[in-house]
Scaffold this motif. Structure first.
Motif, PDB file in Angstrom:
ATOM      1  N   MET A  30     -52.220  24.697   2.961  1.00 59.87           N
ATOM      2  CA  MET A  30     -50.992  23.927   3.048  1.00 59.87           C
ATOM      3  C   MET A  30     -49.962  24.748   3.832  1.00 59.87           C
ATOM      4  O   MET A  30     -49.846  25.950   3.620  1.00 59.87           O
ATOM      5  N   ILE A  31     -49.240  24.099   4.705  1.00 61.18           N
ATOM      6  CA  ILE A  31     -48.279  24.820   5.536  1.00 61.18           C
ATOM      7  C   ILE A  31     -47.050  25.221   4.712  1.00 61.18           C
ATOM      8  O   ILE A  31     -46.712  24.567   3.726  1.00 61.18           O
ATOM      9  N   PRO A  32     -46.385  26.304   5.113  1.00 63.82           N
ATOM     10  CA  PRO A  32     -45.235  26.802   4.344  1.00 63.82           C
ATOM     11  C   PRO A  32     -44.117  25.781   4.144  1.00 63.82           C
ATOM     12  O   PRO A  32     -43.490  25.749   3.077  1.00 63.82           O
ATOM     13  N   GLU A  33     -43.871  24.934   5.126  1.00 62.92           N
ATOM     14  CA  GLU A  33     -42.791  23.947   5.000  1.00 62.92           C
ATOM     15  C   GLU A  33     -43.060  22.933   3.887  1.00 62.92           C
ATOM     16  O   GLU A  33     -42.137  22.493   3.202  1.00 62.92           O
ATOM     17  N   ILE A  34     -44.316  22.568   3.713  1.00 59.62           N
ATOM     18  CA  ILE A  34     -44.663  21.637   2.640  1.00 59.62           C
ATOM     19  C   ILE A  34     -44.589  22.340   1.291  1.00 59.62           C
ATOM     20  O   ILE A  34     -44.073  21.781   0.317  1.00 59.62           O
ATOM     21  N   LEU A  35     -45.041  23.581   1.237  1.00 60.68           N
ATOM     22  CA  LEU A  35     -44.896  24.360   0.002  1.00 60.68           C
ATOM     23  C   LEU A  35     -43.426  24.470  -0.380  1.00 60.68           C
ATOM     24  O   LEU A  35     -43.067  24.313  -1.558  1.00 60.68           O
ATOM     25  N   GLU A  36     -42.580  24.713   0.605  1.00 64.48           N
ATOM     26  CA  GLU A  36     -41.143  24.825   0.358  1.00 64.48           C
ATOM     27  C   GLU A  36     -40.573  23.491  -0.143  1.00 64.48           C
ATOM     28  O   GLU A  36     -39.764  23.470  -1.071  1.00 64.48           O
ATOM     29  N   TYR A  37     -40.977  22.384   0.471  1.00 60.63           N
ATOM     30  CA  TYR A  37     -40.539  21.059   0.021  1.00 60.63           C
ATOM     31  C   TYR A  37     -40.914  20.866  -1.449  1.00 60.63           C
ATOM     32  O   TYR A  37     -40.090  20.448  -2.265  1.00 60.63           O
ATOM     33  N   ASN A  38     -42.158  21.171  -1.792  1.00 57.22           N
ATOM     34  CA  ASN A  38     -42.634  20.986  -3.160  1.00 57.22           C
ATOM     35  C   ASN A  38     -41.862  21.873  -4.139  1.00 57.22           C
ATOM     36  O   ASN A  38     -41.513  21.435  -5.235  1.00 57.22           O
ATOM     37  N   GLU A  39     -41.598  23.102  -3.737  1.00 57.81           N
ATOM     38  CA  GLU A  39     -40.881  24.052  -4.602  1.00 57.81           C
ATOM     39  C   GLU A  39     -39.469  23.579  -4.929  1.00 57.81           C
ATOM     40  O   GLU A  39     -38.939  23.913  -5.985  1.00 57.81           O
ATOM     41  N   LYS A  40     -38.863  22.804  -4.055  1.00 56.63           N
ATOM     42  CA  LYS A  40     -37.491  22.328  -4.257  1.00 56.63           C
ATOM     43  C   LYS A  40     -37.408  21.174  -5.251  1.00 56.63           C
ATOM     44  O   LYS A  40     -36.315  20.787  -5.657  1.00 56.63           O
ATOM     45  N   GLN A  41     -38.539  20.630  -5.642  1.00 55.65           N
ATOM     46  CA  GLN A  41     -38.553  19.476  -6.545  1.00 55.65           C
ATOM     47  C   GLN A  41     -38.435  19.932  -8.001  1.00 55.65           C
ATOM     48  O   GLN A  41     -38.777  21.062  -8.352  1.00 55.65           O
ATOM     49  N   ALA A  42     -37.960  19.039  -8.859  1.00 55.85           N
ATOM     50  CA  ALA A  42     -37.969  19.288 -10.299  1.00 55.85           C
ATOM     51  C   ALA A  42     -39.416  19.530 -10.728  1.00 55.85           C
ATOM     52  O   ALA A  42     -40.356  19.048 -10.069  1.00 55.85           O
ATOM     53  N   LEU A  43     -39.632  20.243 -11.814  1.00 53.42           N
ATOM     54  CA  LEU A  43     -40.970  20.671 -12.214  1.00 53.42           C
ATOM     55  C   LEU A  43     -41.977  19.524 -12.283  1.00 53.42           C
ATOM     56  O   LEU A  43     -43.074  19.631 -11.730  1.00 53.42           O
TER      57      LEU A  43
ATOM     58  N   ASP B 270     -41.903  16.662 -10.759  1.00 47.87           N
ATOM     59  CA  ASP B 270     -42.132  16.167  -9.401  1.00 47.87           C
ATOM     60  C   ASP B 270     -42.914  17.174  -8.571  1.00 47.87           C
ATOM     61  O   ASP B 270     -43.761  16.792  -7.760  1.00 47.87           O
ATOM     62  N   LYS B 271     -42.672  18.457  -8.778  1.00 50.59           N
ATOM     63  CA  LYS B 271     -43.413  19.506  -8.063  1.00 50.59           C
ATOM     64  C   LYS B 271     -44.899  19.409  -8.391  1.00 50.59           C
ATOM     65  O   LYS B 271     -45.748  19.535  -7.506  1.00 50.59           O
ATOM     66  N   ASP B 272     -45.214  19.184  -9.661  1.00 51.10           N
ATOM     67  CA  ASP B 272     -46.621  19.048 -10.062  1.00 51.10           C
ATOM     68  C   ASP B 272     -47.282  17.881  -9.334  1.00 51.10           C
ATOM     69  O   ASP B 272     -48.424  17.985  -8.881  1.00 51.10           O
ATOM     70  N   ILE B 273     -46.567  16.774  -9.223  1.00 47.38           N
ATOM     71  CA  ILE B 273     -47.092  15.606  -8.504  1.00 47.38           C
ATOM     72  C   ILE B 273     -47.290  15.956  -7.033  1.00 47.38           C
ATOM     73  O   ILE B 273     -48.357  15.695  -6.460  1.00 47.38           O
ATOM     74  N   CYS B 274     -46.276  16.545  -6.416  1.00 39.63           N
ATOM     75  CA  CYS B 274     -46.339  16.897  -4.991  1.00 39.63           C
ATOM     76  C   CYS B 274     -47.481  17.869  -4.711  1.00 39.63           C
ATOM     77  O   CYS B 274     -48.218  17.703  -3.734  1.00 39.63           O
ATOM     78  N   ASP B 275     -47.630  18.880  -5.573  1.00 36.17           N
ATOM     79  CA  ASP B 275     -48.711  19.857  -5.377  1.00 36.17           C
ATOM     80  C   ASP B 275     -50.077  19.182  -5.484  1.00 36.17           C
ATOM     81  O   ASP B 275     -50.981  19.460  -4.685  1.00 36.17           O
ATOM     82  N   ALA B 276     -50.232  18.286  -6.448  1.00 29.58           N
ATOM     83  CA  ALA B 276     -51.512  17.589  -6.618  1.00 29.58           C
ATOM     84  C   ALA B 276     -51.812  16.706  -5.408  1.00 29.58           C
ATOM     85  O   ALA B 276     -52.935  16.703  -4.889  1.00 29.58           O
ATOM     86  N   LEU B 277     -50.814  15.967  -4.955  1.00 30.00           N
ATOM     87  CA  LEU B 277     -51.012  15.094  -3.794  1.00 30.00           C
ATOM     88  C   LEU B 277     -51.321  15.902  -2.547  1.00 30.00           C
ATOM     89  O   LEU B 277     -52.266  15.587  -1.809  1.00 30.00           O
ATOM     90  N   ALA B 278     -50.542  16.946  -2.298  1.00 29.49           N
ATOM     91  CA  ALA B 278     -50.749  17.769  -1.095  1.00 29.49           C
ATOM     92  C   ALA B 278     -52.140  18.385  -1.090  1.00 29.49           C
ATOM     93  O   ALA B 278     -52.809  18.408  -0.050  1.00 29.49           O
TER      94      ALA B 278
END
Length: 130
Positions: A1-14, A16-24
């Protein structure tokens, strides 16, 4: 996963971050070789310059969108675009993600595509690629 997407996911509430990480993770695995980037403020994956799948934080939750999803004939993708061929689903918890369905949708996203890459040159008209 590219750093920009990791950064996007990290900015989400916990939650939402779990959802984003799973989807990515699933999108990266299923669309290996796809280009991914932050596009219009959220993660999107492209095949040959054509947007295929992406997700974003919205009021109802994390929206997973397939640009050509209206033609997938998948009832779970029930948020259909009005002007284009997109379809979406919202998640409010990572446990709600049906990985079997997600993998099926991602497979269809490679097989069923509308040409969004050239929509400006075609003055808003979409043509089916696959």
């Amino acid at each position: 996963m590219i750093p920009e997407i990791l950064e996007y996911n990290e900015k989400q509430a916990l939650v939402d971050k779990d959802i984003c990480d799973a989807l990515a993770g699933e999108i990266d695995r299923s669309l290996s070789g796809a280009e991914s980037k932050i596009w219009h403020g959220h993660p999107v994956w492209f095949l040959d310059g054509n947007p295929i799948a992406g997700y974003s934080k919205q009021k109802p939750g994390i929206r997973l969108m397939f640009w050509s999803g209206a033609d997938f004939e998948e009832p779970e993708l029930n948020v259909l675009g009005k002007k284009f061929k997109d379809a979406s689903i919202f998640y409010s918890d990572a446990a709600d993600i049906n990985k079997t369905a997600l993998r099926r949708w991602l497979k269809k996203s490679k097989e069923i595509q509308w040409d969004y890459k050239n929509i400006v040159q075609r003055k808003g008209n979409l043509e089916r690629l696959k």
